[in-house]
Scaffold this motif. Structure first.
Motif, PDB file in Angstrom:
ATOM      1  N   UNK A  60       0.834  -1.216   0.000  1.00 45.23           N
ATOM      2  CA  UNK A  60       0.000   0.000   0.000  1.00 45.23           C
ATOM      3  C   UNK A  60       0.863   1.258   0.000  1.00 45.23           C
ATOM      4  N   UNK A  61       1.917   1.264   0.817  1.00 48.70           N
ATOM      5  CA  UNK A  61       2.797   2.436   0.873  1.00 48.70           C
ATOM      6  C   UNK A  61       3.584   2.579  -0.430  1.00 48.70           C
ATOM      7  N   UNK A  62       3.996   1.437  -1.007  1.00 41.44           N
ATOM      8  CA  UNK A  62       4.731   1.496  -2.280  1.00 41.44           C
ATOM      9  C   UNK A  62       3.855   2.090  -3.376  1.00 41.44           C
ATOM     10  N   UNK A  63       2.568   1.781  -3.339  1.00 41.92           N
ATOM     11  CA  UNK A  63       1.645   2.359  -4.316  1.00 41.92           C
ATOM     12  C   UNK A  63       1.598   3.882  -4.200  1.00 41.92           C
ATOM     13  N   UNK A  80     -12.183   7.423  -0.772  1.00 45.04           N
ATOM     14  CA  UNK A  80     -11.488   6.451  -1.625  1.00 45.04           C
ATOM     15  C   UNK A  80     -11.173   5.167  -0.858  1.00 45.04           C
ATOM     16  N   UNK A  81     -11.457   4.022  -1.474  1.00 45.77           N
ATOM     17  CA  UNK A  81     -11.080   2.716  -0.930  1.00 45.77           C
ATOM     18  C   UNK A  81     -10.298   1.967  -2.002  1.00 45.77           C
ATOM     19  N   UNK A  82      -9.068   1.595  -1.702  1.00 46.49           N
ATOM     20  CA  UNK A  82      -8.210   0.883  -2.654  1.00 46.49           C
ATOM     21  C   UNK A  82      -7.988  -0.523  -2.127  1.00 46.49           C
ATOM     22  N   UNK A  83      -8.321  -1.529  -2.937  1.00 52.04           N
ATOM     23  CA  UNK A  83      -8.161  -2.933  -2.560  1.00 52.04           C
ATOM     24  C   UNK A  83      -6.993  -3.534  -3.319  1.00 52.04           C
ATOM     25  N   UNK A  84      -6.091  -4.172  -2.616  1.00 51.93           N
ATOM     26  CA  UNK A  84      -4.962  -4.878  -3.229  1.00 51.93           C
ATOM     27  C   UNK A  84      -5.070  -6.356  -2.876  1.00 51.93           C
ATOM     28  N   UNK A  85      -5.003  -7.188  -3.890  1.00 53.24           N
ATOM     29  CA  UNK A  85      -5.175  -8.630  -3.709  1.00 53.24           C
ATOM     30  C   UNK A  85      -3.808  -9.296  -3.590  1.00 53.24           C
ATOM     31  N   UNK A  86      -3.623 -10.035  -2.524  1.00 53.99           N
ATOM     32  CA  UNK A  86      -2.389 -10.765  -2.275  1.00 53.99           C
ATOM     33  C   UNK A  86      -2.691 -12.264  -2.327  1.00 53.99           C
ATOM     34  N   UNK A  87      -1.686 -13.070  -2.166  1.00 52.52           N
ATOM     35  CA  UNK A  87      -1.850 -14.522  -2.317  1.00 52.52           C
ATOM     36  C   UNK A  87      -2.865 -15.093  -1.325  1.00 52.52           C
ATOM     37  N   UNK A  88      -2.751 -14.727  -0.058  1.00 56.66           N
ATOM     38  CA  UNK A  88      -3.586 -15.336   0.982  1.00 56.66           C
ATOM     39  C   UNK A  88      -4.586 -14.372   1.617  1.00 56.66           C
ATOM     40  N   UNK A  90      -6.638 -10.106   1.174  1.00 54.44           N
ATOM     41  CA  UNK A  90      -6.773  -8.814   0.488  1.00 54.44           C
ATOM     42  C   UNK A  90      -6.631  -7.715   1.529  1.00 54.44           C
ATOM     43  N   UNK A  91      -6.096  -6.585   1.093  1.00 52.92           N
ATOM     44  CA  UNK A  91      -5.902  -5.443   1.984  1.00 52.92           C
ATOM     45  C   UNK A  91      -6.594  -4.235   1.386  1.00 52.92           C
ATOM     46  N   UNK A  92      -7.402  -3.571   2.189  1.00 52.93           N
ATOM     47  CA  UNK A  92      -8.060  -2.341   1.762  1.00 52.93           C
ATOM     48  C   UNK A  92      -7.466  -1.164   2.523  1.00 52.93           C
ATOM     49  N   UNK A  93      -7.190  -0.096   1.790  1.00 53.45           N
ATOM     50  CA  UNK A  93      -6.690   1.138   2.386  1.00 53.45           C
ATOM     51  C   UNK A  93      -7.741   2.220   2.182  1.00 53.45           C
ATOM     52  N   UNK A  94      -8.103   2.899   3.251  1.00 61.98           N
ATOM     53  CA  UNK A  94      -9.145   3.914   3.202  1.00 61.98           C
ATOM     54  C   UNK A  94      -8.516   5.311   3.153  1.00 61.98           C
ATOM     55  N   UNK A  95      -8.998   6.128   2.234  1.00 65.96           N
ATOM     56  CA  UNK A  95      -8.592   7.546   2.133  1.00 65.96           C
ATOM     57  C   UNK A  95      -7.077   7.698   2.106  1.00 65.96           C
ATOM     58  N   UNK A  96      -6.417   6.856   1.308  1.00 63.84           N
ATOM     59  CA  UNK A  96      -4.959   6.862   1.253  1.00 63.84           C
ATOM     60  C   UNK A  96      -4.338   8.224   0.969  1.00 63.84           C
ATOM     61  N   UNK A  97      -4.807   8.978  -0.043  1.00 60.67           N
ATOM     62  CA  UNK A  97      -4.202  10.291  -0.322  1.00 60.67           C
ATOM     63  C   UNK A  97      -4.319  11.273   0.846  1.00 60.67           C
ATOM     64  N   UNK A  98      -5.397  11.158   1.616  1.00 58.04           N
ATOM     65  CA  UNK A  98      -5.596  12.060   2.751  1.00 58.04           C
ATOM     66  C   UNK A  98      -4.528  11.813   3.811  1.00 58.04           C
ATOM     67  N   UNK A 177      -2.355  11.007  15.464  1.00 60.65           N
ATOM     68  CA  UNK A 177      -2.464  10.888  14.010  1.00 60.65           C
ATOM     69  C   UNK A 177      -2.555   9.397  13.662  1.00 60.65           C
ATOM     70  N   UNK A 178      -3.329   9.044  12.606  1.00 62.50           N
ATOM     71  CA  UNK A 178      -3.569   7.632  12.322  1.00 62.50           C
ATOM     72  C   UNK A 178      -3.768   7.380  10.831  1.00 62.50           C
ATOM     73  N   UNK A 179      -3.892   6.113  10.472  1.00 61.37           N
ATOM     74  CA  UNK A 179      -4.145   5.641   9.110  1.00 61.37           C
ATOM     75  C   UNK A 179      -5.020   4.400   9.230  1.00 61.37           C
ATOM     76  N   UNK A 180      -5.943   4.195   8.281  1.00 61.31           N
ATOM     77  CA  UNK A 180      -6.933   3.126   8.417  1.00 61.31           C
ATOM     78  C   UNK A 180      -6.782   2.071   7.323  1.00 61.31           C
ATOM     79  N   UNK A 181      -6.819   0.793   7.735  1.00 65.48           N
ATOM     80  CA  UNK A 181      -6.778  -0.331   6.791  1.00 65.48           C
ATOM     81  C   UNK A 181      -7.797  -1.389   7.220  1.00 65.48           C
ATOM     82  N   UNK A 182      -8.115  -2.285   6.280  1.00 66.07           N
ATOM     83  CA  UNK A 182      -8.921  -3.459   6.597  1.00 66.07           C
ATOM     84  C   UNK A 182      -8.289  -4.649   5.895  1.00 66.07           C
ATOM     85  N   UNK A 183      -8.122  -5.734   6.631  1.00 65.41           N
ATOM     86  CA  UNK A 183      -7.534  -6.946   6.052  1.00 65.41           C
ATOM     87  C   UNK A 183      -8.592  -8.040   6.031  1.00 65.41           C
ATOM     88  N   UNK A 184      -8.680  -8.745   4.893  1.00 67.11           N
ATOM     89  CA  UNK A 184      -9.656  -9.834   4.723  1.00 67.11           C
ATOM     90  C   UNK A 184      -8.905 -11.118   4.438  1.00 67.11           C
TER      91      UNK A 184
END
Length: 444
Positions: A60-63, A80-88, A90-98, A177-184
């Motif tokens: 997510x940070x590399x993106x 904005x919600x960005x989903x990245x699919x990994x092998x095992x 998925x990771x969602x990042x919320x409001x990444x640019x903010x 200060x914080x950053x929000x993610x969701x892992x599935x």
């Protein structure tokens, strides 16, 4: 935490090098355990989860590094919600640019952030005495990863825009200060987590407290004398002590600004995290040139976190007219040092008289409206305030608990159980005023 290990010269055998490394890691693990930290190795129940977190965060940070935002933030960036699919997983990042914009305004590069969260070292689990069921993980102690429930995350994201506007208006705010993610992970529940800036960084030689301004369940048994364990103590443990600061007026005002903001959001049960450590001899009474003072107070540039001007004014805004401020002490606490280059500017009023439009000096009148202060030249300047003898670490955390119907019932029950005693579950207005009063009573 610093360690110094001296190894042998180039002729050292490979076996001896491995032996030194084992002893080094053994000693480090022992120190972690003493501090209430436990290495999440392959045998740990959270090993798989934290490996996925680290892999997801790195991607997510590399993106963000590869696609650095260049424009001002838009309304779409906040949802904005960005989903990245990994092998095992998925990771969602919320409001990444903010949040990337927020990190930039704090003077942190994305590469620095990635290295802090995604180094090869195993994550550590922090065993907290908090009553919440949250899990805490950390890597280099600069950031915490904390699990949150879905309700808290939804509230946080719904109020993200005015939270960011508050930080823009008050760049030296004590709010964490914080950053929000969701892992599935397949066949498991979705897990939300935030990446939270640590208030206690660096954490050597500190005595830490979690303050809520009340008395019920606000005592924690301290660690034994001479122990290296960091036990986060509570309100009743702090009784008889004081926070001694030249910048006391600044602190009183900022706590009031931040807590009134949370009151308008109908939030309660947040904590004022507080720690202190003795200053080294060479850190006391340092002289500063006026040029250095200007740079320190300008640090954390609110202009580098652009927010649309059409946003409604944030509750808790401080008016420029001093007579409208509820606090009697409205001075920002900024004291100009009588060092070389500062002799002609003994006060803010004198400096205003010598101000030219467009110069650094022209920003001095903004200090009062933005409640800026002199920041220390440290890695965690927003949460560090130096007194004459002690360095204080101060921040406001756990800002997601809403005064819901359930909390109102809890308040009624506690009133019956603890008559004539103060407890944490009270209305946001009472909570806000009580915490402000605690700070006023325990500072000098």
């Amino acid at each position: 935490m610093e360690m110094s290990v001296t190894a042998g010269g180039p002729g050292m055998s490979a076996h001896h090098q491995r032996s030194v490394k084992r002893r080094r890691w053994g000693g480090l693990r022992q120190q972690w355990k003493l501090l209430g930290l436990f290495e999440i190795d392959q045998e740990h129940e959270f090993y798989s989860l934290t490996c996925m977190m680290k892999e997801g965060l790195a991607a997510a940070i590399q993106s963000t590094i590869d696609n650095a935002p260049t424009n001002e933030l838009s309304d779409d960036d906040f949802t904005l919600e960005v989903t990245q699919i990994h092998k095992d997983f998925t990771m969602e990042t919320f409001a990444g640019p903010v949040f990337a914009s927020l990190r930039g305004s704090l003077g942190m590069t994305e590469q620095e952030y990635q290295q802090s969260l995604c180094s090869e070292n195993c994550y550590l689990q922090f065993i907290s005495n908090s009553k919440s069921k949250a899990d805490f993980f950390l890597n280099d102690k600069r950031f915490f990863l904390k699990t949150q429930n879905k309700r808290e995350i939804k509230f946080l994201l719904a109020n993200l825009k005015i939270y960011m506007e508050h930080l823009r208006k008050y760049p030296h705010s004590l709010l964490v200060k914080f950053l929000v993610h969701r892992i599935q992970i397949p066949r498991r529940r979705k897990k939300y987590f935030i990446v939270m800036q640590s208030v206690f960084y660096p954490d050597d030689r500190i005595h830490a407290y979690d303050i809520k301004g009340c008395e019920v369940s606000r005592w924690t048994e301290p660690a034994p004398e001479g122990s290296q364990i960091i036990v986060v103590l509570k309100d009743l443990n702090f009784e008889g002590q004081f926070i001694t600061l030249q910048q006391r007026p600044w602190l009183l005002r900022q706590v009031e600004i931040d807590t009134h903001f949370l009151r308008r959001l109908n939030v309660l049960d947040y904590s004022l995290l507080l720690a202190h450590q003795p200053l080294h001899h060479d850190e006391r009474h340092q002289g500063l040139s006026f040029a250095t003072l200007i740079m320190r107070t300008k640090s954390v540039n609110p202009g580098s976190s652009p927010i649309q001007a059409s946003i409604v004014a944030v509750p808790g805004a401080v008016l420029e007219d001093d007579s409208m401020l509820p606090l009697s002490e409205t001075d920002s606490g900024l004291k100009l040092p009588h060092a070389q280059g500062a002799s002609s500017c003994g006060s803010l009023q004198t400096c205003r008289e010598h101000t030219r439009p467009g110069s650094d000096m022209a920003e001095l009148p903004d200090f009062k409206t933005q409640n800026r202060r002199l920041l220390p030249n440290l890695k965690n300047p927003l949460h560090v305030i130096d007194g004459p003898e002690q360095r204080y670490f101060i921040g406001i955390i756990d800002i997601f608990t809403v005064y819901s119907f359930k909390k109102r019932l809890e308040h009624l029950w506690k009133r019956l159980r603890h008559p004539s005693r103060s407890f944490s579950t009270v209305s946001p207005q009472t909570y806000c005023l009580r915490l402000c009063q605690w700070v006023q009573d325990h500072t000098k």
